[in-house]
Design a protein around this motif. Structure first.
Motif, PDB file in Angstrom:
ATOM      1  N   GLU A  78       0.813  -1.217   0.000  1.00  0.00           N
ATOM      2  CA  GLU A  78       0.000   0.000   0.000  1.00  0.00           C
ATOM      3  C   GLU A  78       0.849   1.272   0.000  1.00  0.00           C
ATOM      4  O   GLU A  78       0.649   2.175  -0.837  1.00  0.00           O
ATOM      5  CB  GLU A  78      -0.952   0.005   1.203  1.00  0.00           C
ATOM      6  N   MET A  79       1.823   1.361   0.894  1.00  0.00           N
ATOM      7  CA  MET A  79       2.633   2.570   0.980  1.00  0.00           C
ATOM      8  C   MET A  79       3.537   2.723  -0.241  1.00  0.00           C
ATOM      9  O   MET A  79       3.792   3.850  -0.691  1.00  0.00           O
ATOM     10  CB  MET A  79       3.465   2.559   2.270  1.00  0.00           C
ATOM     11  N   ILE A  80       4.007   1.619  -0.791  1.00  0.00           N
ATOM     12  CA  ILE A  80       4.837   1.683  -2.009  1.00  0.00           C
ATOM     13  C   ILE A  80       4.041   2.313  -3.147  1.00  0.00           C
ATOM     14  O   ILE A  80       4.552   3.155  -3.893  1.00  0.00           O
ATOM     15  CB  ILE A  80       5.316   0.264  -2.415  1.00  0.00           C
ATOM     16  N   VAL A  81       2.780   1.914  -3.278  1.00  0.00           N
ATOM     17  CA  VAL A  81       1.916   2.466  -4.327  1.00  0.00           C
ATOM     18  C   VAL A  81       1.676   3.955  -4.091  1.00  0.00           C
ATOM     19  O   VAL A  81       1.824   4.775  -5.004  1.00  0.00           O
ATOM     20  CB  VAL A  81       0.577   1.700  -4.401  1.00  0.00           C
ATOM     21  N   TYR A  82       1.331   4.333  -2.862  1.00  0.00           N
ATOM     22  CA  TYR A  82       1.074   5.749  -2.559  1.00  0.00           C
ATOM     23  C   TYR A  82       2.303   6.615  -2.847  1.00  0.00           C
ATOM     24  O   TYR A  82       2.194   7.698  -3.424  1.00  0.00           O
ATOM     25  CB  TYR A  82       0.665   5.916  -1.090  1.00  0.00           C
ATOM     26  N   GLN A  83       3.458   6.134  -2.436  1.00  0.00           N
ATOM     27  CA  GLN A  83       4.694   6.895  -2.664  1.00  0.00           C
ATOM     28  C   GLN A  83       4.997   7.024  -4.155  1.00  0.00           C
ATOM     29  O   GLN A  83       5.441   8.075  -4.619  1.00  0.00           O
ATOM     30  CB  GLN A  83       5.857   6.230  -1.931  1.00  0.00           C
ATOM     31  N   SER A  84       4.764   5.954  -4.896  1.00  0.00           N
ATOM     32  CA  SER A  84       5.017   5.983  -6.340  1.00  0.00           C
ATOM     33  C   SER A  84       4.067   6.937  -7.052  1.00  0.00           C
ATOM     34  O   SER A  84       4.418   7.516  -8.082  1.00  0.00           O
ATOM     35  CB  SER A  84       4.874   4.575  -6.932  1.00  0.00           C
ATOM     36  N   LEU A  85       2.870   7.121  -6.499  1.00  0.00           N
ATOM     37  CA  LEU A  85       1.899   8.067  -7.054  1.00  0.00           C
ATOM     38  C   LEU A  85       2.107   9.471  -6.498  1.00  0.00           C
ATOM     39  O   LEU A  85       1.352  10.390  -6.841  1.00  0.00           O
ATOM     40  CB  LEU A  85       0.473   7.602  -6.737  1.00  0.00           C
ATOM     41  N   GLU A  86       3.121   9.617  -5.638  1.00  0.00           N
ATOM     42  CA  GLU A  86       3.437  10.889  -4.979  1.00  0.00           C
ATOM     43  C   GLU A  86       2.212  11.414  -4.226  1.00  0.00           C
ATOM     44  O   GLU A  86       1.997  12.625  -4.136  1.00  0.00           O
ATOM     45  CB  GLU A  86       3.954  11.914  -5.992  1.00  0.00           C
ATOM     46  N   PHE A  87       1.397  10.488  -3.719  1.00  0.00           N
ATOM     47  CA  PHE A  87       0.204  10.791  -2.923  1.00  0.00           C
ATOM     48  C   PHE A  87      -0.804  11.674  -3.674  1.00  0.00           C
ATOM     49  O   PHE A  87      -1.653  12.317  -3.066  1.00  0.00           O
ATOM     50  CB  PHE A  87       0.584  11.428  -1.585  1.00  0.00           C
ATOM     51  N   ASP A  88      -0.689  11.705  -5.005  1.00  0.00           N
ATOM     52  CA  ASP A  88      -1.657  12.419  -5.847  1.00  0.00           C
ATOM     53  C   ASP A  88      -2.730  11.402  -6.236  1.00  0.00           C
ATOM     54  O   ASP A  88      -2.618  10.690  -7.233  1.00  0.00           O
ATOM     55  CB  ASP A  88      -0.953  12.974  -7.092  1.00  0.00           C
ATOM     56  N   LEU A  89      -3.786  11.332  -5.447  1.00  0.00           N
ATOM     57  CA  LEU A  89      -4.725  10.213  -5.525  1.00  0.00           C
ATOM     58  C   LEU A  89      -6.082  10.557  -6.134  1.00  0.00           C
ATOM     59  O   LEU A  89      -6.926   9.677  -6.295  1.00  0.00           O
ATOM     60  CB  LEU A  89      -4.929   9.624  -4.117  1.00  0.00           C
ATOM     61  N   ILE A  90      -6.306  11.824  -6.470  1.00  0.00           N
ATOM     62  CA  ILE A  90      -7.590  12.208  -7.068  1.00  0.00           C
ATOM     63  C   ILE A  90      -7.554  11.921  -8.565  1.00  0.00           C
ATOM     64  O   ILE A  90      -6.642  12.353  -9.271  1.00  0.00           O
ATOM     65  CB  ILE A  90      -7.897  13.698  -6.830  1.00  0.00           C
ATOM     66  N   VAL A  91      -8.541  11.170  -9.029  1.00  0.00           N
ATOM     67  CA  VAL A  91      -8.627  10.803 -10.452  1.00  0.00           C
ATOM     68  C   VAL A  91      -9.964  11.277 -11.008  1.00  0.00           C
ATOM     69  O   VAL A  91     -11.016  11.070 -10.387  1.00  0.00           O
ATOM     70  CB  VAL A  91      -8.493   9.274 -10.642  1.00  0.00           C
ATOM     71  N   TYR A  92      -9.915  11.915 -12.179  1.00  0.00           N
ATOM     72  CA  TYR A  92     -11.132  12.358 -12.854  1.00  0.00           C
ATOM     73  C   TYR A  92     -11.393  11.412 -14.030  1.00  0.00           C
ATOM     74  O   TYR A  92     -10.665  11.418 -15.015  1.00  0.00           O
ATOM     75  CB  TYR A  92     -10.994  13.799 -13.331  1.00  0.00           C
ATOM     76  N   ALA A  93     -12.417  10.610 -13.890  1.00  0.00           N
ATOM     77  CA  ALA A  93     -12.728   9.610 -14.911  1.00  0.00           C
ATOM     78  C   ALA A  93     -13.738  10.174 -15.921  1.00  0.00           C
ATOM     79  O   ALA A  93     -14.477  11.109 -15.616  1.00  0.00           O
ATOM     80  CB  ALA A  93     -13.296   8.355 -14.252  1.00  0.00           C
ATOM     81  N   PRO A  94     -13.796   9.594 -17.130  1.00  0.00           N
ATOM     82  CA  PRO A  94     -14.680  10.128 -18.185  1.00  0.00           C
ATOM     83  C   PRO A  94     -16.159   9.793 -18.001  1.00  0.00           C
ATOM     84  O   PRO A  94     -16.992  10.344 -18.712  1.00  0.00           O
ATOM     85  CB  PRO A  94     -14.155   9.436 -19.453  1.00  0.00           C
TER      86      PRO A  94
END
Length: 275
Positions: free
Chosen positions: A106-122
């Protein structure tokens, strides 16, 4: 000396090619959608998890991090961020996997995403455009529902390509709606695109909008899924890269067996003799 160098060269695991890496990501992105469908998660969770997975492997290789583990963790993280929380235990149990792997990643994924977790889907954009079409063209509700349903399925296909990393959600939605409209023939789609630009006072030209939509459609048309033969070959290479090849496993077992035999032998020798 030459023999030793040659043996060492052949013992090294072979790296995956760019195409093989792509095939592996494609396979697990499809698995991700399959898992989300089996859990009956909303489209938004599926889309968020896919974007997490794609962004993760912009930084890492499948030879470094097992895509199966990353896939499950991305789904778990997407459920959290979209407030549809499912425990790691429940997710792991649903697909017969150790939930601790998800928590470890879990933390590896968050760090790799730089904690930018908001996604705008179509998907929301598709709904917005369908409502707009209803107001402009006064089409009947049944036709619009068909247009929307098919467009949502087309968004699912688009999300598996690289398009979500290259184009904004609005353009992805328009590409899906154009494909859907080609099936149902609800409106004059070119006129609708013209009306969008004229009402928004956009600085973009109609040709630029067409260019983006055509590029998205091209990515969908070129999308390829690996064959079973390709997957077996790639899996063998991957296991070798991770140090899980059959030779490595047999060597480990042999070494463990020898160590156990040696220890038993020493114990026998050191055992005191009784009269």
């Amino acid at each position: 000396m030459f023999f030793l160098m040659s043996a060492d060269k052949h013992s090294r695991p072979k790296s995956l090619s760019i195409e093989e890496e792509q095939f592996m990501r494609v396979f697990y992105e499809n698995k991700l959608q399959e898992v989300c469908n089996n859990f009956h998660f909303p489209h938004k969770i599926q889309a968020t998890a896919l974007i997490y997975f794609k962004r993760f492997y912009l930084q890492w290789s499948v030879m470094q991090h097992n895509p199966k583990n990353v896939m499950l963790t991305c789904i778990y993280a997407a459920c959290k961020i979209e407030e549809n929380h499912v425990s790691a235990e429940e997710l792991g149990k649903g697909i017969s996997q150790d939930h601790q792997i998800i928590l470890n990643y879990e933390m590896i994924v968050y760090q790799s995403l730089e904690f930018d977790l908001i996604v705008y889907a179509p998907y929301r954009s598709v709904e917005g455009y369908v409502n707009d079409i209803e107001e402009l063209f006064h089409e009947n509700a049944e036709m619009l529902q068909m247009l929307k349903a098919t467009a949502s399925l087309d968004v699912d296909k688009i999300m598996l390509t690289d398009a979500p990393l290259l184009f904004p959600p609005g353009q992805l939605a328009l590409a899906a709606l154009r494909r859907s409209n080609e099936v149902h023939g609800v409106i004059d789609f070119n006129s609708y695109l013209d009306s969008i630009l004229s009402r928004q006072n956009s600085t973009h030209t109609i040709s630029e909008l067409y260019e983006g939509i055509n590029a998205i459609e091209s990515l969908v048309n070129r999308y390829a899924f690996p064959s079973e033969k390709d997957l077996k070959h790639i899996n063998r290479k991957l296991k070798s890269c991770w140090g899980l090849g059959s030779n490595d496993e047999s060597k480990k077992r042999e070494k463990k067996s020898k160590h156990k035999s040696k220890r038993s032998s020493n114990e026998m020798q050191n055992r005191p003799l009784h009269n």
